[in-house]
Design a protein around this motif. Sequence first.
Motif, mmCIF file in Angstrom:
data_model
loop_
_atom_site.group_PDB
_atom_site.id
_atom_site.type_symbol
_atom_site.label_atom_id
_atom_site.label_comp_id
_atom_site.label_asym_id
_atom_site.label_seq_id
_atom_site.Cartn_x
_atom_site.Cartn_y
_atom_site.Cartn_z
ATOM 1 N N PRO A 1 50.712 32.565 30.913
ATOM 2 C CA PRO A 1 49.502 31.790 31.207
ATOM 3 C C PRO A 1 49.626 30.376 30.657
ATOM 4 C CG PRO A 1 49.118 33.254 29.376
ATOM 5 C CD PRO A 1 50.496 33.575 29.876
ATOM 6 N N ILE A 2 50.611 29.657 31.177
ATOM 7 C CA ILE A 2 50.874 28.279 30.762
ATOM 8 C C ILE A 2 50.963 27.406 31.999
ATOM 9 C CG2 ILE A 2 52.635 26.757 29.748
ATOM 10 C CD1 ILE A 2 53.298 28.985 27.792
ATOM 11 N N SER A 3 50.391 26.218 31.937
ATOM 12 C CA SER A 3 50.398 25.294 33.065
ATOM 13 C C SER A 3 51.169 24.028 32.683
ATOM 14 C CB SER A 3 48.959 24.932 33.450
ATOM 15 O OG SER A 3 48.958 24.062 34.559
ATOM 16 N N LEU A 4 51.949 23.509 33.640
ATOM 17 C CA LEU A 4 52.717 22.289 33.417
ATOM 18 C C LEU A 4 52.257 21.191 34.362
ATOM 19 C CD1 LEU A 4 56.326 23.784 33.153
ATOM 20 C CD2 LEU A 4 54.805 23.146 31.276
ATOM 21 N N LYS A 5 52.526 19.957 34.002
ATOM 22 C CA LYS A 5 52.210 18.831 34.867
ATOM 23 C C LYS A 5 52.927 18.989 36.206
ATOM 24 C CE LYS A 5 51.608 15.532 31.048
ATOM 25 N NZ LYS A 5 52.159 14.311 30.387
ATOM 26 N N ILE B 1 45.140 42.498 42.452
ATOM 27 C CA ILE B 1 45.561 41.284 41.751
ATOM 28 C C ILE B 1 45.635 41.571 40.261
ATOM 29 C CG2 ILE B 1 44.782 39.589 43.446
ATOM 30 C CD1 ILE B 1 42.147 39.361 41.965
ATOM 31 N N GLY B 2 46.567 40.918 39.596
ATOM 32 C CA GLY B 2 46.741 41.162 38.178
ATOM 33 C C GLY B 2 47.327 39.961 37.476
ATOM 34 N N VAL B 3 47.728 40.158 36.236
ATOM 35 C CA VAL B 3 48.204 39.060 35.399
ATOM 36 C C VAL B 3 49.487 39.478 34.690
ATOM 37 C CG1 VAL B 3 45.899 38.098 35.048
ATOM 38 C CG2 VAL B 3 46.761 39.848 33.474
ATOM 39 N N SER B 4 50.121 38.510 34.045
ATOM 40 C CA SER B 4 51.346 38.781 33.304
ATOM 41 C C SER B 4 51.320 38.033 31.970
ATOM 42 C CB SER B 4 52.565 38.343 34.119
ATOM 43 O OG SER B 4 53.771 38.612 33.433
ATOM 44 N N ASN B 5 51.756 38.711 30.927
ATOM 45 C CA ASN B 5 51.832 38.116 29.584
ATOM 46 C C ASN B 5 50.480 37.593 29.094
ATOM 47 O OD1 ASN B 5 54.675 38.526 29.163
ATOM 48 N ND2 ASN B 5 55.028 36.909 30.663
ATOM 49 N N PHE B 6 49.422 38.303 29.424
ATOM 50 C CA PHE B 6 48.083 37.943 28.955
ATOM 51 C C PHE B 6 47.759 38.712 27.679
ATOM 52 C CE2 PHE B 6 45.169 35.722 32.131
ATOM 53 C CZ PHE B 6 46.215 35.025 32.712
ATOM 54 N N THR B 7 47.222 38.016 26.696
ATOM 55 C CA THR B 7 46.758 38.636 25.472
ATOM 56 C C THR B 7 45.312 39.100 25.659
ATOM 57 O OG1 THR B 7 45.838 36.599 24.563
ATOM 58 C CG2 THR B 7 48.188 37.013 24.150
ATOM 59 N N THR B 8 44.744 39.736 24.644
ATOM 60 C CA THR B 8 43.344 40.155 24.735
ATOM 61 C C THR B 8 42.428 38.942 24.882
ATOM 62 O OG1 THR B 8 43.174 40.177 22.312
ATOM 63 C CG2 THR B 8 43.760 42.243 23.372
ATOM 64 N N LYS B 9 42.757 37.840 24.213
ATOM 65 C CA LYS B 9 41.938 36.628 24.329
ATOM 66 C C LYS B 9 41.975 36.077 25.746
ATOM 67 C CE LYS B 9 42.515 35.163 19.501
ATOM 68 N NZ LYS B 9 43.057 34.101 18.609
ATOM 69 N N HIS B 10 43.161 36.081 26.354
ATOM 70 C CA HIS B 10 43.275 35.608 27.738
ATOM 71 C C HIS B 10 42.464 36.503 28.673
ATOM 72 C CE1 HIS B 10 47.454 33.988 26.458
ATOM 73 N NE2 HIS B 10 46.539 33.038 26.318
ATOM 74 N N ALA C 1 43.928 44.313 37.956
ATOM 75 C CA ALA C 1 44.354 45.705 38.089
ATOM 76 C C ALA C 1 45.457 46.030 37.100
ATOM 77 C CB ALA C 1 44.847 45.970 39.510
ATOM 78 N N VAL C 2 46.227 45.007 36.702
ATOM 79 C CA VAL C 2 47.406 45.237 35.886
ATOM 80 C C VAL C 2 47.674 44.041 34.984
ATOM 81 C CG1 VAL C 2 48.982 44.298 37.619
ATOM 82 C CG2 VAL C 2 49.830 45.983 35.985
ATOM 83 N N ASN C 3 48.290 44.312 33.854
ATOM 84 C CA ASN C 3 48.785 43.262 32.964
ATOM 85 C C ASN C 3 50.236 43.605 32.633
ATOM 86 O OD1 ASN C 3 49.029 41.091 31.203
ATOM 87 N ND2 ASN C 3 47.966 42.094 29.517
ATOM 88 N N GLN C 4 51.154 42.769 33.089
ATOM 89 C CA GLN C 4 52.574 43.009 32.831
ATOM 90 C C GLN C 4 52.998 42.232 31.590
ATOM 91 O OE1 GLN C 4 55.666 42.779 36.061
ATOM 92 N NE2 GLN C 4 56.421 41.107 34.795
#
Length: 205
Positions: A2-6, A43-52, A65-68
């Motif tokens: 969950p990181i964004s770049l320019k 739809i799901g997410v990857s490398n998300f912590t509890t805070k995310h 649905a999922v967190n990888q």
Amino acid sequence: MPISLKPGPTVFPAKREDAMPFDFEGVWREMEECHRLGLAKAIGVSNFTTKHLDKILAAATVPPAVNQVELNPVWQQRKLRAYCAEKDIHVVAHSPLGGLKWSGSEGNAVLKSEVLAEIAKARGKSIAQVALRWIYEQGVSPIVKSFNKERLKQNVEIFDWELTKDDHIKIGQIPQKVVNTANGMFSPEGEFTSVDLSDMEFFEE
């Protein structure tokens, strides 16, 4: 991550000054639109912590649905797994055998684990099979990468046997060590002011 770049060509490791705040709600709204349009069954997410995940769930009409995430006997993600179970988010394990060559880590803590080796010898299994069986018994889906036919065969031969209670106790006592950190995605150059790495909770155990 969950990181964004320019905007611009994606090069890793990226310069830290190119990091931007990640728009959790905005990105998830577009993911939900893909789901609404039938472009994605789930739809799901990857490398998300509890805070995310807290940020996503606060705004979501369709929950992930999922967190990888990185998960194996050497990085068991107990806190995150409990959280996902409570929120009905399925966990998928990447790097289930500890392999992340790009991370710059030394050795493989899973395949070199004396605890797993001892269990494997006693059970007549490989260390990899013990690790994958442990993940499976946690209710987690492992994603295994191999181009070796024999290892591919071994990786699916984990469903007709079980680990013992004593095996689980021993595995639960393995010292925990994360391999996949956001630090590995950035070069030492520049200032890192836009993204708070502490939010990654890598040492939540």
